[in-house]
Design a protein around this motif. Structure first.
Motif, PDB file in Angstrom:
ATOM      1  N   ILE A 140     -28.677 -28.478 -20.405  1.00  0.00           N
ATOM      2  CA  ILE A 140     -28.275 -26.915 -20.968  1.00  0.00           C
ATOM      3  C   ILE A 140     -28.858 -26.998 -22.231  1.00  0.00           C
ATOM      4  CG2 ILE A 140     -26.263 -27.677 -22.161  1.00  0.00           C
ATOM      5  CD1 ILE A 140     -26.662 -24.545 -20.097  1.00  0.00           C
ATOM      6  N   SER A 141     -29.395 -27.850 -23.045  1.00  0.00           N
ATOM      7  CA  SER A 141     -29.812 -27.801 -24.468  1.00  0.00           C
ATOM      8  C   SER A 141     -31.359 -27.449 -24.014  1.00  0.00           C
ATOM      9  CB  SER A 141     -29.640 -29.076 -25.060  1.00  0.00           C
ATOM     10  OG  SER A 141     -30.573 -29.198 -26.140  1.00  0.00           O
ATOM     11  N   LEU A 142     -31.930 -28.365 -23.281  1.00  0.00           N
ATOM     12  CA  LEU A 142     -33.447 -28.188 -23.114  1.00  0.00           C
ATOM     13  C   LEU A 142     -33.759 -26.737 -22.360  1.00  0.00           C
ATOM     14  CD1 LEU A 142     -36.025 -29.727 -23.646  1.00  0.00           C
ATOM     15  CD2 LEU A 142     -35.974 -30.751 -21.426  1.00  0.00           C
ATOM     16  N   GLY A 143     -32.712 -26.478 -21.164  1.00  0.00           N
ATOM     17  CA  GLY A 143     -32.944 -25.066 -20.724  1.00  0.00           C
ATOM     18  C   GLY A 143     -33.067 -24.279 -21.527  1.00  0.00           C
ATOM     19  N   LEU A 144     -31.775 -23.889 -22.515  1.00  0.00           N
ATOM     20  CA  LEU A 144     -31.819 -22.814 -23.280  1.00  0.00           C
ATOM     21  C   LEU A 144     -33.020 -22.867 -24.439  1.00  0.00           C
ATOM     22  CD1 LEU A 144     -27.858 -22.764 -23.734  1.00  0.00           C
ATOM     23  CD2 LEU A 144     -29.377 -21.510 -22.147  1.00  0.00           C
ATOM     24  N   ASP A 145     -33.316 -23.830 -24.773  1.00  0.00           N
ATOM     25  CA  ASP A 145     -34.401 -24.041 -25.784  1.00  0.00           C
ATOM     26  C   ASP A 145     -35.535 -23.428 -25.228  1.00  0.00           C
ATOM     27  OD1 ASP A 145     -35.946 -25.372 -28.111  1.00  0.00           O
ATOM     28  OD2 ASP A 145     -36.976 -26.067 -26.459  1.00  0.00           O
ATOM     29  N   SER A 146     -36.124 -23.574 -24.026  1.00  0.00           N
ATOM     30  CA  SER A 146     -37.143 -22.997 -23.443  1.00  0.00           C
ATOM     31  C   SER A 146     -37.136 -21.628 -23.251  1.00  0.00           C
ATOM     32  CB  SER A 146     -37.639 -23.693 -22.267  1.00  0.00           C
ATOM     33  OG  SER A 146     -36.591 -23.464 -21.081  1.00  0.00           O
ATOM     34  N   LEU A 147     -35.889 -20.989 -22.880  1.00  0.00           N
ATOM     35  CA  LEU A 147     -35.796 -19.689 -22.743  1.00  0.00           C
ATOM     36  C   LEU A 147     -35.899 -18.767 -24.134  1.00  0.00           C
ATOM     37  CD1 LEU A 147     -32.776 -19.812 -20.097  1.00  0.00           C
ATOM     38  CD2 LEU A 147     -35.151 -18.954 -19.680  1.00  0.00           C
ATOM     39  N   LEU A 148     -35.336 -19.482 -25.119  1.00  0.00           N
ATOM     40  CA  LEU A 148     -35.665 -18.919 -26.401  1.00  0.00           C
ATOM     41  C   LEU A 148     -37.069 -18.924 -26.723  1.00  0.00           C
ATOM     42  CD1 LEU A 148     -32.188 -20.075 -28.205  1.00  0.00           C
ATOM     43  CD2 LEU A 148     -32.853 -17.788 -27.239  1.00  0.00           C
ATOM     44  N   TYR A 149     -37.754 -20.159 -26.588  1.00  0.00           N
ATOM     45  CA  TYR A 149     -39.025 -20.445 -27.235  1.00  0.00           C
ATOM     46  C   TYR A 149     -39.931 -19.267 -26.601  1.00  0.00           C
ATOM     47  CZ  TYR A 149     -43.543 -22.617 -27.355  1.00  0.00           C
ATOM     48  OH  TYR A 149     -45.044 -22.945 -27.633  1.00  0.00           O
ATOM     49  N   VAL A 150     -39.630 -18.720 -25.532  1.00  0.00           N
ATOM     50  CA  VAL A 150     -40.798 -17.801 -24.939  1.00  0.00           C
ATOM     51  C   VAL A 150     -40.880 -16.653 -25.910  1.00  0.00           C
ATOM     52  CG1 VAL A 150     -38.826 -16.462 -23.632  1.00  0.00           C
ATOM     53  CG2 VAL A 150     -41.354 -16.541 -22.799  1.00  0.00           C
ATOM     54  N   PHE A 151     -39.670 -16.409 -26.747  1.00  0.00           N
ATOM     55  CA  PHE A 151     -39.942 -15.101 -27.498  1.00  0.00           C
ATOM     56  C   PHE A 151     -40.923 -15.318 -28.828  1.00  0.00           C
ATOM     57  CE2 PHE A 151     -35.968 -14.082 -25.221  1.00  0.00           C
ATOM     58  CZ  PHE A 151     -36.273 -12.869 -25.046  1.00  0.00           C
ATOM     59  N   ALA A 152     -41.227 -16.759 -28.943  1.00  0.00           N
ATOM     60  CA  ALA A 152     -41.785 -17.139 -30.347  1.00  0.00           C
ATOM     61  C   ALA A 152     -43.310 -17.130 -29.931  1.00  0.00           C
ATOM     62  CB  ALA A 152     -41.315 -18.590 -30.561  1.00  0.00           C
ATOM     63  N   ILE A 153     -43.643 -17.051 -28.870  1.00  0.00           N
ATOM     64  CA  ILE A 153     -45.126 -17.291 -28.379  1.00  0.00           C
ATOM     65  C   ILE A 153     -45.705 -15.717 -28.059  1.00  0.00           C
ATOM     66  CG2 ILE A 153     -45.278 -19.580 -27.857  1.00  0.00           C
ATOM     67  CD1 ILE A 153     -45.311 -18.907 -24.972  1.00  0.00           C
ATOM     68  N   ARG A 154     -44.848 -14.610 -28.274  1.00  0.00           N
ATOM     69  CA  ARG A 154     -45.460 -13.210 -27.678  1.00  0.00           C
ATOM     70  C   ARG A 154     -46.330 -12.547 -28.593  1.00  0.00           C
ATOM     71  NH1 ARG A 154     -41.881  -9.394 -27.278  1.00  0.00           N
ATOM     72  NH2 ARG A 154     -43.479  -8.246 -25.882  1.00  0.00           N
ATOM     73  N   ASP A 155     -46.144 -13.054 -29.979  1.00  0.00           N
ATOM     74  CA  ASP A 155     -47.307 -12.671 -30.965  1.00  0.00           C
ATOM     75  C   ASP A 155     -47.857 -13.820 -31.434  1.00  0.00           C
ATOM     76  OD1 ASP A 155     -48.558 -11.279 -32.938  1.00  0.00           O
ATOM     77  OD2 ASP A 155     -46.974  -9.749 -33.394  1.00  0.00           O
ATOM     78  N   PHE A 156     -49.175 -13.897 -31.533  1.00  0.00           N
ATOM     79  CA  PHE A 156     -49.600 -15.023 -32.343  1.00  0.00           C
ATOM     80  C   PHE A 156     -49.743 -14.829 -33.906  1.00  0.00           C
ATOM     81  CE2 PHE A 156     -51.682 -15.957 -27.918  1.00  0.00           C
ATOM     82  CZ  PHE A 156     -50.682 -16.791 -27.754  1.00  0.00           C
ATOM     83  N   HIS A 157     -49.640 -13.555 -34.245  1.00  0.00           N
ATOM     84  CA  HIS A 157     -49.850 -13.163 -35.502  1.00  0.00           C
ATOM     85  C   HIS A 157     -48.898 -12.909 -36.344  1.00  0.00           C
ATOM     86  CE1 HIS A 157     -53.914 -13.040 -34.144  1.00  0.00           C
ATOM     87  NE2 HIS A 157     -53.506 -12.341 -33.226  1.00  0.00           N
ATOM     88  N   HIS A 158     -47.499 -12.711 -35.848  1.00  0.00           N
ATOM     89  CA  HIS A 158     -46.471 -12.228 -36.870  1.00  0.00           C
ATOM     90  C   HIS A 158     -45.190 -13.097 -36.382  1.00  0.00           C
ATOM     91  CE1 HIS A 158     -48.926  -8.564 -36.716  1.00  0.00           C
ATOM     92  NE2 HIS A 158     -48.779  -8.580 -37.801  1.00  0.00           N
ATOM     93  N   PRO A 159     -44.208 -13.291 -37.204  1.00  0.00           N
ATOM     94  CA  PRO A 159     -42.988 -14.091 -36.603  1.00  0.00           C
ATOM     95  C   PRO A 159     -42.237 -13.149 -35.740  1.00  0.00           C
ATOM     96  CG  PRO A 159     -42.966 -13.819 -39.074  1.00  0.00           C
ATOM     97  CD  PRO A 159     -44.108 -12.943 -38.716  1.00  0.00           C
ATOM     98  N   PHE A 160     -41.686 -13.910 -34.859  1.00  0.00           N
ATOM     99  CA  PHE A 160     -40.936 -13.410 -33.641  1.00  0.00           C
ATOM    100  C   PHE A 160     -40.133 -12.391 -33.882  1.00  0.00           C
ATOM    101  CE2 PHE A 160     -37.922 -16.727 -34.665  1.00  0.00           C
ATOM    102  CZ  PHE A 160     -36.788 -16.174 -34.314  1.00  0.00           C
ATOM    103  N   TRP A 161     -39.619 -12.428 -35.226  1.00  0.00           N
ATOM    104  CA  TRP A 161     -38.262 -11.324 -35.436  1.00  0.00           C
ATOM    105  C   TRP A 161     -38.900  -9.974 -35.758  1.00  0.00           C
ATOM    106  CZ3 TRP A 161     -38.972 -15.962 -38.357  1.00  0.00           C
ATOM    107  CH2 TRP A 161     -39.457 -15.653 -39.451  1.00  0.00           C
TER     108      TRP A 161
END
Length: 314
Positions: free
Chosen positions: A263-284
């Motif tokens: 569950i830890s590794l699975g949820l991590d990868s699902l959250l990580y996808v939002f961190a790579i959507r924009d290479f120039h700004h923080p995900f938030w």
């Protein structure tokens, strides 16, 4: 877009516009002024002056030139050769029979729909609407596709290396394997499958056409991507290994410890996808709802990550 606006967008994107014409200097300057592309005297060269220069000499000064007036058709090939000698990626626009050799020599030959058959055969791109803004739209689409390919690579590689670090760490610590083969396949194919597909249609960032062109020799996976993947994989892999070890040591229940790692590794990868959507700004600072398909895919991934805990058959 009008031609004037399309040219402005192209210039903001770091694309240099050079004009080659057989017309007189004053005629060409007037047309360029109408398009908001004024040229200075030192940025103009005529066909007679061009004929006196070798390709090497032209390459040395071509970065200072913008208008080639009273040029002959064969001089277009000389200009393309000089630009390529400087390491530029050259797109050549033309429509006549005499343009065919230069269109073929350029990296990208572009013609309008009314061009001659010979020019069309030599070209890589035919503008069916004869509109310069179509070229700008193609550049935007190409940049967006390239960025999305990089996002998918980052997402999938991070998943793979996180699992490798987790398994290798457990072997080095003489622990039982923290994940079974079925659990790894479940994370990669069922939980993360749809988010990786949703990244293929991720919309472009607002500043996409304000960036300078990438060097033609830049690899698809460059240095900063390797650094990011290394950091994120180590973080996810070692954090999951810690959870697994702590659970196993405190309870002695291997099934429970593997469930925690799963569950830890699975949820991590699902959250990580939002961190790579924009290479120039923080995900938030990015627009989470710009890609509704990604939101739906991640929600589905969350459900499929929890489903095995609810149904014993799984």
């Amino acid at each position: 877009l009008s031609v004037k606006k399309a040219l402005q967008v192209a210039q903001r994107a770091g694309i240099k516009i050079l004009v080659i014409t057989g017309d007189f200097v004053q005629t060409a300057r007037h047309v360029l002024a109408e398009l908001a592309l004024p040229v200075k005297d030192e940025e103009i060269i005529t066909g007679d002056e061009l004929a006196m220069l070798t390709t090497e000499e032209l390459a040395d000064k071509i970065s200072q030139l913008r208008l080639f007036a009273r040029s002959s058709p064969d001089q277009k090939m000389k200009i393309v050769a000089a630009l390529k000698a400087k390491g530029e990626v050259v797109a050549m626009l033309g429509d006549g029979v005499n343009d065919a050799p230069a269109l073929h020599q350029a990296d990208i030959g572009v013609v309008v729909s009314e061009a001659t058959d010979v020019a069309k055969e030599s070209a890589d791109l035919i503008l069916l609407d004869s509109n310069f803004s179509t070229i700008v739209a193609a550049i935007r689409e190409g940049r967006q596709m390239f960025e999305n390919i990089r996002k998918i690579i980052l997402y999938l590689i991070n998943d793979a290396f996180s699992e490798i670090i987790l398994v290798m760490g457990s072997i080095l610590l003489a622990l039982p394997l923290p994940l079974t083969a079925m659990q790894i396949l479940w994370i990669n194919l069922i939980s993360d499958g749809l988010p990786s597909l949703a990244l293929t249609i991720d919309p472009s960032q607002s500043n996409l056409m304000s960036e300078k062109p990438r060097p033609s020799n830049e690899p698809l996976v460059n240095r900063w991507m390797i650094h990011l993947t290394t950091f994120m994989s180590l973080f996810a892999g070692l954090a999951t290994l810690t959870y697994f070890w702590l659970t196993y040591q405190t309870t002695g229940d291997l099934l429970l410890a593997r469930s925690v790692a799963f569950i830890s590794l699975g949820l991590d990868s699902l959250l990580y996808v939002f961190a790579i959507r924009d290479f120039h700004h923080p995900f938030w600072k990015s627009n989470f709802f710009a890609n509704p398909w990604l939101i739906a895919a991640v929600l589905f991934g969350f459900v499929m990550q929890v489903v095995p805990f609810l149904f014993p058959v799984l």
